[in-house]
Design a protein around this motif. Structure first.
Motif, mmCIF file in Angstrom:
data_model
loop_
_atom_site.group_PDB
_atom_site.id
_atom_site.type_symbol
_atom_site.label_atom_id
_atom_site.label_comp_id
_atom_site.label_asym_id
_atom_site.label_seq_id
_atom_site.Cartn_x
_atom_site.Cartn_y
_atom_site.Cartn_z
ATOM 1 N N THR A 185 0.840 -1.201 0.000
ATOM 2 C CA THR A 185 0.000 0.000 0.000
ATOM 3 C C THR A 185 0.877 1.254 0.000
ATOM 4 O O THR A 185 2.086 1.184 0.273
ATOM 5 N N TYR A 186 0.241 2.381 -0.290
ATOM 6 C CA TYR A 186 0.975 3.644 -0.275
ATOM 7 C C TYR A 186 1.539 3.924 1.112
ATOM 8 O O TYR A 186 2.702 4.338 1.247
ATOM 9 N N GLU A 235 0.535 7.730 -4.935
ATOM 10 C CA GLU A 235 -0.619 7.329 -4.122
ATOM 11 C C GLU A 235 -1.792 6.921 -5.004
ATOM 12 O O GLU A 235 -2.476 5.919 -4.733
ATOM 13 N N ASP A 236 -2.019 7.672 -6.071
ATOM 14 C CA ASP A 236 -3.091 7.343 -7.009
ATOM 15 C C ASP A 236 -2.843 5.991 -7.674
ATOM 16 O O ASP A 236 -3.761 5.188 -7.851
ATOM 17 N N ALA A 257 -3.666 3.199 -5.360
ATOM 18 C CA ALA A 257 -5.118 3.070 -5.230
ATOM 19 C C ALA A 257 -5.736 2.369 -6.448
ATOM 20 O O ALA A 257 -6.730 1.653 -6.318
ATOM 21 N N ARG A 258 -5.153 2.551 -7.616
ATOM 22 C CA ARG A 258 -5.662 1.926 -8.839
ATOM 23 C C ARG A 258 -5.185 0.474 -8.993
ATOM 24 O O ARG A 258 -5.613 -0.213 -9.915
#
Length: 389
Positions: free
Chosen positions: A164-165, A300-301, A304-305
């Motif tokens: 994860t980020y 971060e995007d 999330a994708r």
């Protein structure tokens, strides 16, 4: 199934292949070889006299490979290059999983029968992780193997997006995390936002990106984007435009403060791979570090994708290594096929190959840090020499 090839010399035929081409670029995770990028380059950037020599490779009806070459009429030695090779930080050929040798052999046979017959095949700049030069040399038709050489090698910063980020950020240094949080708080307190460009805002956002990119390069002459002049906005809008049903390959983030763009980042995406193309920022807002803000937002995007890797390119490695965890080197290989044009081809390529060998010898003799320092010093002096008095 039998492997067949089609040599495409008509740009209209490339448009007809676009759907299958895009699907293969997604399967190969090679956004830099997407039809959105390549065909926009062809329409707006390709040199005068260029003609497509694109090889489509099929196994039965399935497209398993695509080699987007072009040649310039009348050029001697006749040199086959990959589309966007003079414009992208890297380029790519496409081959389905475990089919590189099949695609290279089929492509080599098609090129050997093409007109003009290739005297030099430039395979550059490609990822060193894929052995295209070796595959072409092994599969080239005839009893004699082509000669191969490496003109250049550049380390490239990459980031594998696993976990994860928050986990990724926790793995950075304490100083980095503290700096990031401090700047993010200051930016948010000042009313700053980062947004993704949409079709409705695209023309305005492209204009903002170009303005910010120009501000970044003010006083320097080596931006390939700015060298396009009035063609640049048409190129970027062309990349963003797409046929119905095709996913968008261009991603543009805008950093705004009170509605004013102060930073921007342009990238290409396909198959979980993000290739960062370029950035821009307003020096007046340097205290907010717009490039750091937009890069972190892009990462971060991407987490999330569920995307898999960020490719940051081979320039300005000191800054990029702050974010990166890997290296996927870019290589400039050349292949000289056997034939009557070989002496002319060798005469043209030998000086560059010799310079490369001297440079590689210096790299082996010097510590990496010292070699990098010398190269950066040379680049600074070169920029200073070009500045007007």
């Amino acid at each position: 199934m039998s492997v067949t090839t089609e040599l495409i010399e008509d740009p209209a035929a490339l448009e007809a292949l676009r759907g299958e081409w895009d699907a293969l670029c997604v399967a190969c995770a090679e956004p830099i070889c997407s039809p959105a990028w390549m065909l926009a380059w062809w329409r707006h950037v390709a040199p005068a006299g260029a003609s497509p020599r694109v090889v489509a490779v099929r196994d039965g009806s399935a497209l398993i490979g695509l080699a987007p070459f072009y040649v310039i009429a009348g050029q001697r030695p006749a040199t086959y290059r990959l589309m966007a090779d003079d414009f992208s930080s890297n380029v790519a050929l496409l081959a389905a999983a475990d089919r590189i040798w099949d695609v290279a052999a089929a492509t080599g046979a098609a090129l050997a029968a093409a007109h003009p017959r290739p005297e030099v095949v430039a395979l550059a700049p490609l990822s060193a992780s894929k052995p295209w030069a070796e595959a072409f040399a092994d599969g080239w038709p005839g009893r004699m193997r082509p000669l191969t050489g490496r003109l250049r090698y550049e380390e490239t910063a990459t980031l594998v997006l696993s976990g994860t980020y928050d986990e990724w950020l926790a793995g950075r240094s304490a100083g980095f995390r503290k700096s990031v949080r401090r700047r993010a708080r200051a930016f948010a307190s000042a009313g700053g936002v980062i947004r993704l460009s949409t079709p409705e805002s695209r023309a305005e956002d492209v204009a903002a990106f170009i303005s910010l990119h120009a501000a970044r390069w003010r006083g320097r002459d080596d931006s390939r984007l700015l060298a396009l002049g009035e063609r640049l906005p048409r190129l970027l809008l062309d990349i963003a435009g797409r046929p119905t049903g095709e996913e968008e390959r261009m991603r543009l983030f805008i950093v705004e403060l009170d509605g004013r763009p102060i930073g921007a980042d342009l990238s290409l995406v396909a198959g979980g791979e993000i290739v960062d193309i370029n950035t821009g920022w307003d020096e007046e807002y340097r205290r907010f570090a717009p490039v750091q803000l937009v890069t972190l937002h892009m990462i971060e995007d991407a987490f999330a994708r569920g995307e898999r890797r960020l490719h940051l390119g081979w320039g300005a490695l000191g800054y990029k290594r702050v974010f990166a965890d890997g290296n996927d080197p870019a290589i400039w290989d050349v292949l000289v096929p056997p034939g009557g044009g070989m002496p002319r081809a060798l005469a043209a390529t030998a000086p560059a190959l010799l310079r490369s060998r001297v440079r590689d010898g210096a790299l082996r003799a010097l510590p990496e840090q010292r070699f990098t320092q010398l190269r950066e010093a040379k680049q600074r002096l070169s920029r200073q020499a070009r500045r007007p008095e």
